[in-house]
Design an enzyme around this catalytic site. Structure first.
Site, short mmCIF file in Angstrom:
data_model
loop_
_atom_site.label_atom_id
_atom_site.label_comp_id
_atom_site.label_asym_id
_atom_site.label_seq_id
_atom_site.Cartn_x
_atom_site.Cartn_y
_atom_site.Cartn_z
N ARG A 110 24.59 -8.59 -7.66
CA ARG A 110 24.72 -7.15 -7.37
C ARG A 110 23.70 -6.30 -8.13
O ARG A 110 23.93 -5.12 -8.40
CB ARG A 110 26.14 -6.65 -7.67
CG ARG A 110 27.19 -7.36 -6.83
CD ARG A 110 28.51 -6.65 -6.88
NE ARG A 110 29.47 -7.34 -6.04
CZ ARG A 110 30.22 -8.37 -6.44
NH1 ARG A 110 30.11 -8.80 -7.68
NH2 ARG A 110 31.07 -8.92 -5.62
N LYS A 132 11.50 1.18 -2.88
CA LYS A 132 11.91 0.73 -1.55
C LYS A 132 11.74 -0.78 -1.50
O LYS A 132 10.64 -1.29 -1.77
CB LYS A 132 11.05 1.37 -0.47
CG LYS A 132 11.52 2.74 -0.06
CD LYS A 132 10.77 3.19 1.19
CE LYS A 132 11.19 4.59 1.58
NZ LYS A 132 10.39 5.10 2.71
N GLU A 179 -3.74 3.68 3.04
CA GLU A 179 -2.75 4.49 2.32
C GLU A 179 -3.45 5.57 1.47
O GLU A 179 -2.94 6.67 1.31
CB GLU A 179 -1.87 3.61 1.42
CG GLU A 179 -0.97 2.63 2.18
CD GLU A 179 0.15 3.30 2.99
OE1 GLU A 179 0.38 4.52 2.84
OE2 GLU A 179 0.78 2.59 3.81
N LYS A 207 2.35 9.36 -5.73
CA LYS A 207 3.58 8.74 -5.22
C LYS A 207 4.74 8.97 -6.18
O LYS A 207 5.87 9.25 -5.76
CB LYS A 207 3.35 7.24 -4.98
CG LYS A 207 4.63 6.59 -4.48
CD LYS A 207 4.46 5.62 -3.37
CE LYS A 207 5.84 5.23 -2.82
NZ LYS A 207 5.82 4.03 -2.03
N GLU A 217 14.54 9.65 0.18
CA GLU A 217 13.96 10.15 1.43
C GLU A 217 14.91 11.08 2.19
O GLU A 217 15.10 10.96 3.40
CB GLU A 217 13.51 8.98 2.31
CG GLU A 217 12.45 9.41 3.30
CD GLU A 217 11.77 8.23 4.00
OE1 GLU A 217 11.17 7.39 3.30
OE2 GLU A 217 11.83 8.17 5.22
N ARG A 221 10.04 12.87 0.64
CA ARG A 221 9.48 11.52 0.65
C ARG A 221 9.04 11.11 2.05
O ARG A 221 8.16 10.26 2.21
CB ARG A 221 10.48 10.52 0.07
CG ARG A 221 9.89 9.12 -0.08
CD ARG A 221 10.70 8.21 -0.98
NE ARG A 221 10.09 6.91 -1.05
CZ ARG A 221 10.39 5.97 -1.93
NH1 ARG A 221 11.33 6.20 -2.84
NH2 ARG A 221 9.78 4.81 -1.95
N ASN A 225 5.26 9.04 5.09
CA ASN A 225 5.15 8.33 6.37
C ASN A 225 4.07 8.94 7.26
O ASN A 225 4.00 8.61 8.46
CB ASN A 225 6.50 8.34 7.11
CG ASN A 225 7.55 7.59 6.31
OD1 ASN A 225 7.25 6.58 5.68
ND2 ASN A 225 8.77 8.11 6.31
N HIS A 228 2.39 6.87 9.89
CA HIS A 228 3.13 5.61 9.96
C HIS A 228 3.92 5.41 11.25
O HIS A 228 4.29 4.28 11.56
CB HIS A 228 4.08 5.48 8.77
CG HIS A 228 3.37 5.08 7.49
ND1 HIS A 228 2.31 5.79 6.97
CD2 HIS A 228 3.57 4.05 6.64
CE1 HIS A 228 1.90 5.21 5.85
NE2 HIS A 228 2.64 4.15 5.63
N HIS A 232 3.55 1.76 12.72
CA HIS A 232 4.59 0.73 12.86
C HIS A 232 4.62 0.21 14.30
O HIS A 232 4.78 -1.00 14.53
CB HIS A 232 5.95 1.28 12.45
CG HIS A 232 6.07 1.47 10.96
ND1 HIS A 232 6.95 2.34 10.39
CD2 HIS A 232 5.41 0.88 9.93
CE1 HIS A 232 6.82 2.29 9.06
NE2 HIS A 232 5.89 1.41 8.77
N HIS A 244 -1.01 -3.50 8.23
CA HIS A 244 -0.37 -2.20 8.01
C HIS A 244 -1.37 -1.08 7.68
O HIS A 244 -1.38 -0.03 8.31
CB HIS A 244 0.67 -2.33 6.88
CG HIS A 244 1.37 -1.05 6.58
ND1 HIS A 244 2.23 -0.44 7.47
CD2 HIS A 244 1.31 -0.23 5.50
CE1 HIS A 244 2.69 0.69 6.94
NE2 HIS A 244 2.14 0.84 5.74
N1 GLY Z 1 5.85 3.69 1.56
C1 GLY Z 1 6.55 4.90 1.72
C2 GLY Z 1 7.60 5.12 0.68
O1 GLY Z 1 7.66 4.39 -0.29
O2 GLY Z 1 8.38 6.04 0.80
#
Ligand code: GLY
Length: 340
Positions: A110, A132, A179, A207, A217, A221, A225, A228, A232, A244
């Site tokens: 956990r 993430k 990026e 970032k 997000e 955040r 994207n 993106h 995607h 990517h």
């Molecule tokens: N790669 C986008 C984020 O980490 O929110």
């Protein structure tokens, strides 16, 4: 060595950027750690010594291995090793490795600590930072997608050893530049004018600021994207033959065309996207041949970021880059023809 702090209260952590930064790994591990599980891939060209006894676990290369089956395989190894909450997982590799290692850490017992040693430019400026983690859900009857199963799980620290960049093939560096071009449009920073350590550290700082203000997000955040949504779709439609970062470059140019269609930016600003993405950052700006525009629009509708609100994009405009919900699919289709 440049240290960038990701300020998240009692889950704050440092990102160390510099040549030879990997030697700082033992100092980044939580003090309670007794052993480490190193999650990596064959051929990752840097030697790591976590300073505590460790076992090494290799995962496969490529999106096909970014699955729950890989997580199960790792967890069986952790069980055999007897990995406990007083131990640590160290993800050593690019974005795929740190996403998988982070998700394994989020779920094993956990949740146990994880430290990332990022070895690609894309990982350093994006994937390894911000917590993430996750794996793909392979499509069955067209249902599935990238990073659909995951968790927010912040690392205890991140190492960006710039020595690793000298070993990267040109294509990997290009992916990182995708990026970085995104950060150019989010901040207006002239990243390419900076020396490499400052440039990587500045991307980490951008970032870190976004993640600190909106870890899960709920709002800001989502700006990360930018480019993106089409990216995607292109990755899926090309079965990942477009990587990517390359797809993000094309996605940024597409987002500019769509913003122009919607009256948000003028033609000169669209051209500026071409100059930055295709010129300064030396990325491709054209759609790969042979893809159906209708299929791309339907894939964009399935992107996990837009499920709740029809076609939602991150688009440039008079107030800068922002989230734009409720975009007419006809405009999304027309912007694809504008690119052709
Ligand atoms: N790669 C986008 C984020 O980490 O929110």
């Amino acid at each position: 060595m440049i240290t960038v702090r990701v300020p998240l209260g009692d889950r704050s952590y440092d990102v160390l950027v510099g040549h030879g930064a990997r030697t700082e790994l033992p100092a980044l591990l939580p003090s309670s750690v007794r052993r480490a599980a190193l999650v990596t891939q064959a051929g990752i060209p840097i030697d790591i010594d976590p300073g505590v006894p460790f076992e090494r676990f290799e995962i496969g290369d490529g999106e096909d291995h970014k699955t729950l089956a890989t997580i199960e395989h790792l967890c069986r190894g952790f069980a055999e090793m007897g990995l406990t909450r007083n131990d640590v997982i160290v993800g050593v590799g690019g974005g795929m490795v740190t996403d998988v290692a982070g998700f394994a850490a989020a779920t094993w017992h956990r949740g146990i600590p994880v430290v990332h040693v990022s070895t690609t430019l894309l990982g350093m400026v994006d994937a390894a930072i911000g917590g993430k983690t996750g794996v793909n859900l392979p499509a069955i009857d067209g249902i599935g997608g990238k990073n659909l199963v995951g968790a927010y799980w912040q690392p205890s620290g991140v190492i960006c050893d710039l020595d690793a960049l000298a070993t990267l093939p040109p294509r990997e560096l290009r992916c990182g530049r995708g990026e970085m071009a995104k950060y150019h449009f989010l901040t207006g920073d002239d990243l390419l004018a900076m020396a490499e350590p400052e440039r990587v550290a500045r991307c980490v700082q951008i970032k870190a600021d976004v993640v600190a203000s909106d870890e899960r997000e709920g709002g800001r955040r989502a700006l990360l994207n930018y480019g993106h949504t089409l990216a995607h779709a292109l990755e899926i439609a090309t079965d990942h033959s477009l990587a990517h970062g390359e797809a993000v470059g094309v996605g940024l140019v597409y987002a500019a065309h769509l913003a122009h269609r919607l009256g948000r930016i003028d033609e000169a600003r669209v051209q500026r996207h071409y100059e930055v993405v295709g010129g300064a950052y030396e990325l491709g700006t054209s759609l790969p041949p042979g893809l159906s525009a209708e299929h791309l629009v339907s894939l964009m509708g399935l992107d996990k970021k837009v499920l709740s609100d029809g076609l939602t994009f991150v688009l440039d405009g008079p107030r800068g880059v922002e989230v734009v919900p409720g975009v007419d699919p006809a405009a999304a289709l027309a912007a694809l023809s504008d690119m052709a």
